[in-house]
Each structure stands twice: as C-alpha cells, then as structure tokens.
Design a protein around this motif. Structure first.
Motif, PDB file in Angstrom:
ATOM      1  N   LEU A 273       0.867  -1.157   0.127  1.00 14.57           N
ATOM      2  CA  LEU A 273      -0.046   0.083  -0.037  1.00 14.57           C
ATOM      3  C   LEU A 273       0.773   1.092  -0.025  1.00 14.57           C
ATOM      4  O   LEU A 273       0.451   2.484  -0.210  1.00 14.57           O
ATOM      5  CB  LEU A 273      -0.999  -0.069   1.295  1.00 14.57           C
ATOM      6  N   ILE A 274       1.924   0.925   0.333  1.00 18.05           N
ATOM      7  CA  ILE A 274       3.091   2.465   0.554  1.00 18.05           C
ATOM      8  C   ILE A 274       3.900   2.404  -0.605  1.00 18.05           C
ATOM      9  O   ILE A 274       4.563   1.381  -1.305  1.00 18.05           O
ATOM     10  CB  ILE A 274       3.925   2.010   1.797  1.00 18.05           C
ATOM     11  N   THR A 275       3.991   3.705  -1.094  1.00 17.00           N
ATOM     12  CA  THR A 275       5.037   4.011  -2.271  1.00 17.00           C
ATOM     13  C   THR A 275       6.156   4.817  -1.668  1.00 17.00           C
ATOM     14  O   THR A 275       5.790   5.929  -1.033  1.00 17.00           O
ATOM     15  CB  THR A 275       4.222   4.744  -3.298  1.00 17.00           C
ATOM     16  N   TRP A 276       7.444   4.355  -1.651  1.00 18.57           N
ATOM     17  CA  TRP A 276       8.524   5.089  -0.905  1.00 18.57           C
ATOM     18  C   TRP A 276       8.925   6.090  -2.003  1.00 18.57           C
ATOM     19  O   TRP A 276       8.986   6.047  -3.051  1.00 18.57           O
ATOM     20  CB  TRP A 276       9.653   4.037  -0.911  1.00 18.57           C
ATOM     21  N   CYS A 277       9.222   7.379  -1.389  1.00 16.04           N
ATOM     22  CA  CYS A 277       9.738   8.425  -2.206  1.00 16.04           C
ATOM     23  C   CYS A 277      10.744   9.030  -1.357  1.00 16.04           C
ATOM     24  O   CYS A 277      10.741   9.078  -0.064  1.00 16.04           O
ATOM     25  CB  CYS A 277       8.494   9.318  -2.158  1.00 16.04           C
ATOM     26  N   GLU A 278      11.703   9.798  -2.001  1.00 13.47           N
ATOM     27  CA  GLU A 278      12.440  10.577  -1.486  1.00 13.47           C
ATOM     28  C   GLU A 278      12.449  12.053  -2.057  1.00 13.47           C
ATOM     29  O   GLU A 278      12.794  13.361  -1.627  1.00 13.47           O
ATOM     30  CB  GLU A 278      13.854  10.481  -1.701  1.00 13.47           C
ATOM     31  N   THR A 279      11.902  12.253  -3.194  1.00  8.01           N
ATOM     32  CA  THR A 279      11.572  13.444  -3.907  1.00  8.01           C
ATOM     33  C   THR A 279      10.210  13.876  -4.439  1.00  8.01           C
ATOM     34  O   THR A 279       9.547  12.869  -4.735  1.00  8.01           O
ATOM     35  CB  THR A 279      12.651  13.631  -5.178  1.00  8.01           C
ATOM     36  N   ALA A 280      10.229  15.200  -4.635  1.00  4.61           N
ATOM     37  CA  ALA A 280       8.746  15.634  -5.107  1.00  4.61           C
ATOM     38  C   ALA A 280       8.503  14.667  -6.452  1.00  4.61           C
ATOM     39  O   ALA A 280       7.345  14.675  -6.922  1.00  4.61           O
ATOM     40  CB  ALA A 280       8.731  17.066  -5.100  1.00  4.61           C
ATOM     41  N   ASP A 281       9.481  14.766  -7.418  1.00  6.69           N
ATOM     42  CA  ASP A 281       9.478  14.331  -8.683  1.00  6.69           C
ATOM     43  C   ASP A 281       8.875  12.872  -8.669  1.00  6.69           C
ATOM     44  O   ASP A 281       8.234  12.269  -9.224  1.00  6.69           O
ATOM     45  CB  ASP A 281      10.880  14.533  -9.401  1.00  6.69           C
ATOM     46  N   GLU A 282       9.392  12.234  -7.737  1.00  6.29           N
ATOM     47  CA  GLU A 282       9.035  10.666  -7.666  1.00  6.29           C
ATOM     48  C   GLU A 282       7.692  10.612  -7.211  1.00  6.29           C
ATOM     49  O   GLU A 282       6.955   9.771  -7.889  1.00  6.29           O
ATOM     50  CB  GLU A 282      10.055   9.926  -6.306  1.00  6.29           C
ATOM     51  N   ALA A 283       7.374  11.318  -6.297  1.00  5.22           N
ATOM     52  CA  ALA A 283       5.965  11.446  -5.669  1.00  5.22           C
ATOM     53  C   ALA A 283       4.959  11.688  -6.823  1.00  5.22           C
ATOM     54  O   ALA A 283       3.958  10.971  -6.878  1.00  5.22           O
ATOM     55  CB  ALA A 283       5.732  12.335  -4.382  1.00  5.22           C
ATOM     56  N   TRP A 284       5.121  12.789  -7.565  1.00  6.91           N
ATOM     57  CA  TRP A 284       4.114  13.112  -8.691  1.00  6.91           C
ATOM     58  C   TRP A 284       4.167  12.049  -9.930  1.00  6.91           C
ATOM     59  O   TRP A 284       3.022  11.758 -10.578  1.00  6.91           O
ATOM     60  CB  TRP A 284       4.508  14.359  -9.300  1.00  6.91           C
ATOM     61  N   ALA A 285       5.352  11.486 -10.083  1.00  2.45           N
ATOM     62  CA  ALA A 285       5.298  10.390 -11.003  1.00  2.45           C
ATOM     63  C   ALA A 285       4.630   9.407 -10.605  1.00  2.45           C
ATOM     64  O   ALA A 285       4.036   8.663 -11.366  1.00  2.45           O
ATOM     65  CB  ALA A 285       6.730   9.985 -11.253  1.00  2.45           C
ATOM     66  N   ALA A 286       4.398   8.754  -9.323  1.00  2.00           N
ATOM     67  CA  ALA A 286       3.711   8.053  -8.766  1.00  2.00           C
ATOM     68  C   ALA A 286       2.150   8.139  -8.864  1.00  2.00           C
ATOM     69  O   ALA A 286       1.351   7.238  -9.264  1.00  2.00           O
ATOM     70  CB  ALA A 286       4.100   7.529  -7.129  1.00  2.00           C
ATOM     71  N   ILE A 287       1.797   9.313  -8.578  1.00  2.00           N
ATOM     72  CA  ILE A 287       0.627   9.875  -8.811  1.00  2.00           C
ATOM     73  C   ILE A 287      -0.010   9.792 -10.257  1.00  2.00           C
ATOM     74  O   ILE A 287      -0.861   9.152 -10.431  1.00  2.00           O
ATOM     75  CB  ILE A 287       0.342  11.324  -8.204  1.00  2.00           C
ATOM     76  N   SER A 288       0.927  10.325 -10.920  1.00  2.00           N
ATOM     77  CA  SER A 288       0.816  10.253 -12.439  1.00  2.00           C
ATOM     78  C   SER A 288       0.445   8.794 -13.056  1.00  2.00           C
ATOM     79  O   SER A 288      -0.342   8.670 -13.815  1.00  2.00           O
ATOM     80  CB  SER A 288       1.682  11.144 -13.375  1.00  2.00           C
ATOM     81  N   LYS A 289       1.204   8.129 -12.402  1.00  2.00           N
ATOM     82  CA  LYS A 289       1.094   6.535 -13.054  1.00  2.00           C
ATOM     83  C   LYS A 289      -0.185   5.876 -12.511  1.00  2.00           C
ATOM     84  O   LYS A 289      -0.897   5.356 -13.275  1.00  2.00           O
ATOM     85  CB  LYS A 289       2.277   5.729 -12.536  1.00  2.00           C
ATOM     86  N   PHE A 290      -0.667   6.473 -11.307  1.00  2.00           N
ATOM     87  CA  PHE A 290      -1.757   5.522 -10.713  1.00  2.00           C
ATOM     88  C   PHE A 290      -2.981   5.980 -11.274  1.00  2.00           C
ATOM     89  O   PHE A 290      -3.713   5.292 -11.803  1.00  2.00           O
ATOM     90  CB  PHE A 290      -1.761   6.164  -9.235  1.00  2.00           C
ATOM     91  N   TYR A 291      -2.949   7.606 -11.690  1.00  2.00           N
ATOM     92  CA  TYR A 291      -4.348   8.246 -12.378  1.00  2.00           C
ATOM     93  C   TYR A 291      -4.385   8.112 -13.661  1.00  2.00           C
ATOM     94  O   TYR A 291      -5.028   8.854 -14.403  1.00  2.00           O
ATOM     95  CB  TYR A 291      -4.553   9.486 -11.611  1.00  2.00           C
ATOM     96  N   ASP A 292      -2.909   7.642 -14.409  1.00  2.00           N
ATOM     97  CA  ASP A 292      -2.607   7.830 -16.012  1.00  2.00           C
ATOM     98  C   ASP A 292      -2.980   9.270 -16.242  1.00  2.00           C
ATOM     99  O   ASP A 292      -3.567   9.667 -17.338  1.00  2.00           O
ATOM    100  CB  ASP A 292      -3.812   7.004 -16.553  1.00  2.00           C
ATOM    101  N   LEU A 293      -2.296  10.288 -15.426  1.00  2.00           N
ATOM    102  CA  LEU A 293      -2.444  11.731 -15.843  1.00  2.00           C
ATOM    103  C   LEU A 293      -1.455  12.062 -17.262  1.00  2.00           C
ATOM    104  O   LEU A 293      -0.534  11.488 -17.350  1.00  2.00           O
ATOM    105  CB  LEU A 293      -1.967  12.422 -14.606  1.00  2.00           C
TER     106      LEU A 293
END
Length: 293
Positions: A273-293
């Motif tokens: 359930l957890i997505t590990w991140c260290e940077t904002a770019d990694e986090a937004w990439a995960a959001i974009s992939k999840f919602y196909d933005l």
C-alpha cells in the motif's frame, strides 16, 4: 489560476448576512423585559451556553462536518493532495540558527537537534511537491483536482501551503484547537482556512476528498493519521490511492514493517500500500502513473 472571488462573496453573504436576509433579528430588539432578557428566550442557534452543553455534542459534530463540506463544495474543490508531517522539522533557512543552538546544548540534546536539521530536506520536498501539483492546475468536470491540503500549522504543513501559494494557487488548512496557542500559517488561503475542535471531524475532512496522501517524517499525530489511512484502505473502507511515504531511513528506523508481516499481524501485501519516495518528482510520477495523468 482560478479566480474564486465569487465564492468568497457567496461565503460572506451566506455566513454573515443570513440572519438579516431570512428576517431574523436580535431577540429583545423591540421589547426589553425580564422575559426577553432571560437566557431561556434566546434563539437556540444564538445561545452559546446551550450549544456548548454535552447533550449538544452530536449537533456540534454535524456543524463541523457541514461547514467545511459546504465551503469546499462552493470553492469547487473536487479532490485534494493531503500532506502529513511533523510540526518540528525546520525549513532550510532555519538550519544555520539551529546549528548555533546545538553548539550550546548537551550532547544528547545536540544529537536530537542535528537529527531534526537533517530532515530539513523534507521541508523542501514538501514545498516542491505542493508547488508541482498546484502548477499542474488539473480541472475535471469544472472542479479543481489535487488541491494541496495540510493541517495548517508550521514546518511540513507550512511547506505545503507555501509551495501552493508560490505557484500562484490556493490551498487548504485544517487547523485544530489545542491547549497551547497556535494559528494557521500565513500561506493558507484565507477562505480555505478552517478550525476544528474535534480531531475526528478534522481527520474525516483530510480524507473525504483525498486522491493522494504524502506522509513525511513526523510524530504521534502523523503516525495516527498515517495508520488510520492504511487501515481504511486495508479494510476496504476507502478506495486505494497513492500513499507516498517520504524518508525510508526514518520510517524503517522507527517502524519495522517487515516484522509486522513476519509476525502475521498484517499481510505481506499490505506493505505494498506504501509507495516510497525521497523527492517530489518521484511522488508526482507515482500519482501520475496511478491516475494515468
């Protein structure tokens, strides 16, 4: 960015002019007698002593739920990017002053201060993520998506609201009444700055519109919010969404997720359930992939 002056005007009319428009006047305005001066004569919704009685707690719950819900609807907030994290992590521009403080502390105190200083990078990443999400300015069905939402306080919360503000956008602050004096940080959009008495209602509003949650290193409050979110998704009470956990070294030091699975108290797949991140770019990439933005 979207101009919401109309929403603010509507707020003013609905919440500050409603009594006059509905024909309500102050009790006793035309007749001053012992009967009209007695508290029993007050209109119920104007009687603070009545509303604050223990028996009225369910009504106060409803009011805390409805006020924020109505105003977010009027503001066109379709979904939120929620940011949890410590109120103690310094911003990068506070590091130098804290380093000076550490020089005069005991060895143990200095060690704690230095650990906080090391986490200043997460203030910057919270800022970066909020700014990135706000600059995207995603609109669906006429409603704004991924509106940055924080607890409205200092540190990581301030970073989130500040990032949105510097991007020219608006952001939400959900403050809570605490025994010690506290106030919203100056970057929260004023007409999206809310205050709660009940933690339960505040936590509901954190998640009612959430489409992604970024969790930064924090203390009891962050743990509480983070684990409740995990539980709600684990038990099917909420749909899955990106849970972006910043600071793998910190979290693995304070919580042994693998041990929980090995002990059988959670399933191994629950860790996914957890997505590990260290940077904002990694986090937004995960959001974009999840919602196909």
């Amino acid at each position: 960015m979207t101009n919401n002056s109309g929403v603010r005007d509507l707020y003013d009319r609905r919440f500050y002019g409603a009594d006059e428009e509905a024909g309500f006047v102050e009790e006793g305005a035309s007749t001053d007698t012992p009967q009209t001066r007695h508290p029993a004569y007050k209109l119920a919704f104007r009687d603070d002593d009545f509303l604050l009685q223990p028996e009225l707690r369910p009504v106060r719950f409803q009011l805390e739920l409805l006020k924020t819900e109505m105003l977010l609807d009027q503001a066109g907030v379709g979904s939120t990017l929620v940011m949890y994290g410590s109120a103690r992590i310094p911003s990068p521009d506070q590091v130098e002053a804290l380093e000076e403080v550490a020089k005069g502390q005991s060895e143990d105190e200095a060690k704690v201060t230095k650990r906080l200083i090391e986490k200043a990078k997460y203030y910057q990443e919270a800022y970066n993520l909020a700014r990135l999400a706000t600059e995207k300015a995603i609109i669906e069905d006429g409603e704004r998506q991924f509106v940055v939402t924080t607890g409205g306080g200092p540190s990581i919360m301030e970073a989130g609201n500040r990032g949105a503000s510097d991007a020219g956008g608006e952001s939400i602050g959900l403050n809570i009444v605490l025994p010690h004096e506290q106030a919203p940080n100056t970057y929260v959009t004023p007409y999206l700055s809310f205050q709660f008495h009940y933690f339960a209602l505040r936590k509901m509003h954190f998640l009612l519109r959430a489409k992604a949650v970024a969790v930064f290193p924090g203390g009891f409050g962050t743990f509480d919010e983070f684990f409740e979110l995990l539980t709600l998704i684990q038990t099917g009470k909420m749909k899955p969404m990106p849970i972006l956990l910043f600071g793998k070294d910190f979290w693995n030091r304070v919580i042994d997720f693998e041990a929980l699975a090995e002990e059988g108290t959670i399933s191994a797949k629950d860790i996914d359930l957890i997505t590990w991140c260290e940077t904002a770019d990694e986090a937004w990439a995960a959001i974009s992939k999840f919602y196909d933005l």
